[in-house]
Design a protein around this motif. Sequence first.
Motif, PDB file in Angstrom:
ATOM      1  N   GLN A 101       0.817  -1.199   0.000  1.00  0.00           N
ATOM      2  CA  GLN A 101       0.000   0.000   0.000  1.00  0.00           C
ATOM      3  C   GLN A 101       0.861   1.264   0.000  1.00  0.00           C
ATOM      4  OE1 GLN A 101      -3.273   0.013  -0.362  1.00  0.00           O
ATOM      5  NE2 GLN A 101      -3.372  -2.196  -0.396  1.00  0.00           N
ATOM      6  N   SER A 102       1.195   1.757  -1.175  1.00  0.00           N
ATOM      7  CA  SER A 102       1.928   3.028  -1.273  1.00  0.00           C
ATOM      8  C   SER A 102       1.009   4.199  -0.974  1.00  0.00           C
ATOM      9  CB  SER A 102       2.515   3.188  -2.680  1.00  0.00           C
ATOM     10  OG  SER A 102       3.437   2.161  -2.951  1.00  0.00           O
ATOM     11  N   TYR A 103      -0.285   3.975  -1.207  1.00  0.00           N
ATOM     12  CA  TYR A 103      -1.285   5.029  -0.984  1.00  0.00           C
ATOM     13  C   TYR A 103      -2.397   4.466  -0.116  1.00  0.00           C
ATOM     14  CZ  TYR A 103       1.181   6.852  -5.033  1.00  0.00           C
ATOM     15  OH  TYR A 103       2.163   7.279  -5.892  1.00  0.00           O
ATOM     16  N   SER A 104      -3.039   5.328   0.623  1.00  0.00           N
ATOM     17  CA  SER A 104      -4.194   4.904   1.414  1.00  0.00           C
ATOM     18  C   SER A 104      -5.165   6.075   1.527  1.00  0.00           C
ATOM     19  CB  SER A 104      -3.753   4.422   2.806  1.00  0.00           C
ATOM     20  OG  SER A 104      -3.119   5.463   3.520  1.00  0.00           O
ATOM     21  N   VAL A 105      -6.284   5.804   2.159  1.00  0.00           N
ATOM     22  CA  VAL A 105      -7.320   6.828   2.322  1.00  0.00           C
ATOM     23  C   VAL A 105      -7.594   6.985   3.813  1.00  0.00           C
ATOM     24  CG1 VAL A 105      -9.696   7.467   1.796  1.00  0.00           C
ATOM     25  CG2 VAL A 105      -8.314   6.279   0.079  1.00  0.00           C
ATOM     26  N   ALA A 106      -7.688   8.229   4.259  1.00  0.00           N
ATOM     27  CA  ALA A 106      -7.949   8.532   5.677  1.00  0.00           C
ATOM     28  C   ALA A 106      -9.141   9.478   5.784  1.00  0.00           C
ATOM     29  CB  ALA A 106      -6.697   9.164   6.304  1.00  0.00           C
ATOM     30  N   TYR A 107      -9.671   9.607   7.003  1.00  0.00           N
ATOM     31  CA  TYR A 107     -10.775  10.545   7.211  1.00  0.00           C
ATOM     32  C   TYR A 107     -10.724  11.147   8.606  1.00  0.00           C
ATOM     33  CZ  TYR A 107     -13.606   6.976   9.726  1.00  0.00           C
ATOM     34  OH  TYR A 107     -14.091   6.050  10.613  1.00  0.00           O
ATOM     35  N   ILE A 108     -11.448  12.226   8.785  1.00  0.00           N
ATOM     36  CA  ILE A 108     -11.446  12.979  10.040  1.00  0.00           C
ATOM     37  C   ILE A 108     -12.547  12.451  10.965  1.00  0.00           C
ATOM     38  CG2 ILE A 108     -11.668  15.254  11.118  1.00  0.00           C
ATOM     39  CD1 ILE A 108      -9.201  15.105   9.368  1.00  0.00           C
ATOM     40  N   ILE A 109     -12.146  12.037  12.179  1.00  0.00           N
ATOM     41  CA  ILE A 109     -13.125  11.564  13.161  1.00  0.00           C
ATOM     42  C   ILE A 109     -12.971  12.377  14.454  1.00  0.00           C
ATOM     43  CG2 ILE A 109     -13.084   9.210  12.232  1.00  0.00           C
ATOM     44  CD1 ILE A 109     -11.442   8.453  14.812  1.00  0.00           C
ATOM     45  N   SER A 110     -13.874  12.150  15.374  1.00  0.00           N
ATOM     46  CA  SER A 110     -13.778  12.759  16.700  1.00  0.00           C
ATOM     47  C   SER A 110     -13.177  11.729  17.652  1.00  0.00           C
ATOM     48  CB  SER A 110     -15.166  13.178  17.192  1.00  0.00           C
ATOM     49  OG  SER A 110     -15.081  13.691  18.502  1.00  0.00           O
ATOM     50  N   LYS A 111     -12.073  12.102  18.294  1.00  0.00           N
ATOM     51  CA  LYS A 111     -11.399  11.193  19.217  1.00  0.00           C
ATOM     52  C   LYS A 111     -11.025  11.964  20.481  1.00  0.00           C
ATOM     53  CE  LYS A 111      -7.828   7.640  19.211  1.00  0.00           C
ATOM     54  NZ  LYS A 111      -6.719   7.022  18.430  1.00  0.00           N
ATOM     55  N   ASP A 112     -11.545  11.501  21.615  1.00  0.00           N
ATOM     56  CA  ASP A 112     -11.308  12.167  22.901  1.00  0.00           C
ATOM     57  C   ASP A 112     -11.676  13.648  22.829  1.00  0.00           C
ATOM     58  OD1 ASP A 112     -10.277   9.746  23.860  1.00  0.00           O
ATOM     59  OD2 ASP A 112      -8.261  10.243  23.149  1.00  0.00           O
ATOM     60  N   GLY A 113     -12.783  13.929  22.114  1.00  0.00           N
ATOM     61  CA  GLY A 113     -13.280  15.287  22.034  1.00  0.00           C
ATOM     62  C   GLY A 113     -12.539  16.190  21.060  1.00  0.00           C
ATOM     63  N   ARG A 114     -11.610  15.612  20.290  1.00  0.00           N
ATOM     64  CA  ARG A 114     -10.844  16.413  19.325  1.00  0.00           C
ATOM     65  C   ARG A 114     -10.879  15.728  17.963  1.00  0.00           C
ATOM     66  NH1 ARG A 114      -5.079  17.516  22.119  1.00  0.00           N
ATOM     67  NH2 ARG A 114      -5.106  19.363  20.797  1.00  0.00           N
ATOM     68  N   LYS A 115     -10.593  16.498  16.905  1.00  0.00           N
ATOM     69  CA  LYS A 115     -10.514  15.930  15.563  1.00  0.00           C
ATOM     70  C   LYS A 115      -9.219  15.135  15.416  1.00  0.00           C
ATOM     71  CE  LYS A 115     -13.291  19.379  13.100  1.00  0.00           C
ATOM     72  NZ  LYS A 115     -13.269  20.482  12.118  1.00  0.00           N
ATOM     73  N   ALA A 116      -9.318  13.998  14.726  1.00  0.00           N
ATOM     74  CA  ALA A 116      -8.133  13.172  14.471  1.00  0.00           C
ATOM     75  C   ALA A 116      -8.219  12.598  13.068  1.00  0.00           C
ATOM     76  CB  ALA A 116      -8.038  12.052  15.500  1.00  0.00           C
ATOM     77  N   LEU A 117      -7.054  12.352  12.452  1.00  0.00           N
ATOM     78  CA  LEU A 117      -6.972  11.765  11.109  1.00  0.00           C
ATOM     79  C   LEU A 117      -6.604  10.296  11.237  1.00  0.00           C
ATOM     80  CD1 LEU A 117      -6.997  12.315   8.003  1.00  0.00           C
ATOM     81  CD2 LEU A 117      -4.525  12.709   8.182  1.00  0.00           C
ATOM     82  N   VAL A 118      -7.500   9.419  10.787  1.00  0.00           N
ATOM     83  CA  VAL A 118      -7.252   7.976  10.910  1.00  0.00           C
ATOM     84  C   VAL A 118      -7.487   7.280   9.574  1.00  0.00           C
ATOM     85  CG1 VAL A 118      -7.850   7.900  13.364  1.00  0.00           C
ATOM     86  CG2 VAL A 118      -9.630   7.494  11.633  1.00  0.00           C
ATOM     87  N   ASP A 119      -6.884   6.106   9.456  1.00  0.00           N
ATOM     88  CA  ASP A 119      -7.050   5.294   8.250  1.00  0.00           C
ATOM     89  C   ASP A 119      -8.516   4.883   8.094  1.00  0.00           C
ATOM     90  OD1 ASP A 119      -7.091   2.423   6.867  1.00  0.00           O
ATOM     91  OD2 ASP A 119      -5.284   3.451   6.176  1.00  0.00           O
TER      92      ASP A 119
END
Length: 637
Positions: A101-119
């Motif tokens: 996987q040279s490339y992947s897709v991520a999205y913005i979620i809410s984690k511990d009350g803050r925005k986070a970028l996860v796979d």
Amino acid sequence: MSERDITPDEQIHITNFLAKKYITKKDNIYKFNSKYRAGTLGLVQKGTAYLNVIGENIRDLFIDEGDLGNAKEGDLIIAQRLLGKRGTPSAKIAEIVGRAQSYSVAYIISKDGRKALVDLKTDYPTGVELTQEEINAYDFDDVLKINNQENSIMEKLGNLKDPLVDEKIVLAQFNKHDEFDEEVLKIATSFEAVDASKYPKRVDLRKLAFCTIDPVTAKDYDDAIYWDDKNTTLFVAIADVSEYVTPFGTIDNEAIYRSFSIYLPHRSIPMLPRQLSETLCSLQPHVDRLAYVFEMKLDLVSLEVTESKVYEAIIHSQRRFNYEEIDEFFEGKLKAKNSSEREVFAWIKKLRPITDALKIKRLKIGYDFRSNELEMEIDKNSNIVSTTFAEETPSHALIEDCMLLANKQAAAQYSRGIFRIHEPPSQTKLQLLYQELAGIGMSIDIKNSIKETITDIQNQAKEMDLEAEVDTLIIRSQMQAKYAPLNSGHFGLGFEAYTHFTSPIRRYSDLIVHRLLKAINNNDTEEGSYVLRNIEALSMTISEKEREASTIEVEFQQRKFARWANENLNKEFKARITTTEPEYKAEIHDEIMGARLFITSAENAVLFQDVNVCIDKVDIAKAKIFAHVVKGSDVQG
């Protein structure tokens, strides 16, 4: 690999591999040390996998539990062979030299009350370092394309709430794109229309009543056929892409990168620019087209090809048919509208019993697997309208056996090139298959050959009305078909040698085969060796690209099903249990067909039971649908 083919960037790795004794050098040629092999890791199951080895006539290596390390499916591996070990040739991983996987897709979620970028698929952090201020610039559920080598954001794809983002997601994970560079398009549009007078050396077949038969939605017509009943000769004309796409040119480099056209329900992502794939190369009706033609004389008693030749030609297709039209003709519902259609219908009627007989003969050795191919219709907002399972009809069968004949003849022309190989299944996988089938009440009688045993299983499946389901299990137990530089036969088809010749518009393998056959016919050994340079690595690459294209097509459908399911929460549907180990899964067979479900509560359902399910929840990001079997549902064993 020859020293002259190595780039400065690659030389760093070559020096490293020499130091580690993975490879040796002799007469300016680099080869793997006999103790080591390179390849890509195949499907990982229960902690074991097969290494798809790069090279000529080298069997895949089994990597046992405990020898995988942290390698994942598709990774590029250097493996150390375990010599002297009895049984299946095996190895352990020496080094992971490239991630799948040279490339992947991520999205913005809410984690511990803050925005986070996860796979998107795992919810794990991506490795991209962003300040909170940078993250806050994005909205929740924004979807981003990630470069895993540099741990950087490449672009924003859209928002997960928008169904139109699904296509961008499935393409981004493999860095696929529809657009072609300006230079590629400039060359593609520079070719003139076909002028027969400029090709005096080509065989002129324009008087023969060729036709094409394709799906109703097709725009790229790779193949046309004509049956000369008087001389019992079949002509299979294939788009002559190699006339326009030359080795290592600008269009060719892009074609290698793509290797396959990708077909989504609403559109295609072509391997070649549409100016070629849908126009100049496409064997359209009522215009002159350049073709590469196999002319095959058949003995109607033995059904063997007694003479065959392949040559460059010009054809003029009389008619573009879709499968439904030819089926209507076979049913007596479609009549000819003019003299050219009458001529085409006359020879098609005579060809059908011959292709029917070819299929009967083929299936005495090869296999007839009924795996359901899903067809999906989506609307302008990218939501499901309907789904159906495609059925093979007489028109499909007619074309298939014509193409198989040409592919088989092409493979007989050389000993080294591009072959389509399919190895027999391992005894371990067959035993697991037999155990699974015994669990649904089948009596497994081991015959003298795998063919006889599988045929007996298929006959029982037919009596149980589980043909497609059992065939899917049989297919899962087999090795994956792939491309290779040397022949080792095709187990599924029962052919001693097989290749892909008939679709150069949408498969790069076929384009290589055309170039090789032309070099052989012209006694051009220099061109032949040029085509075959690095054929081992190319075979592996196009096998990988084939898997990517298939993954994209399947994942797109699963994303559409997830959105449909999200609109139907807490509703009941008819489904069939498709897997019980290691977890229960089912497939909907209702107003919508083919949606795959993860079953949270199965009420002791068994494999292939028909059940009622209730959709509990949907994970849009991972395209997963969760459901439970409804208590007291009317199950049919």
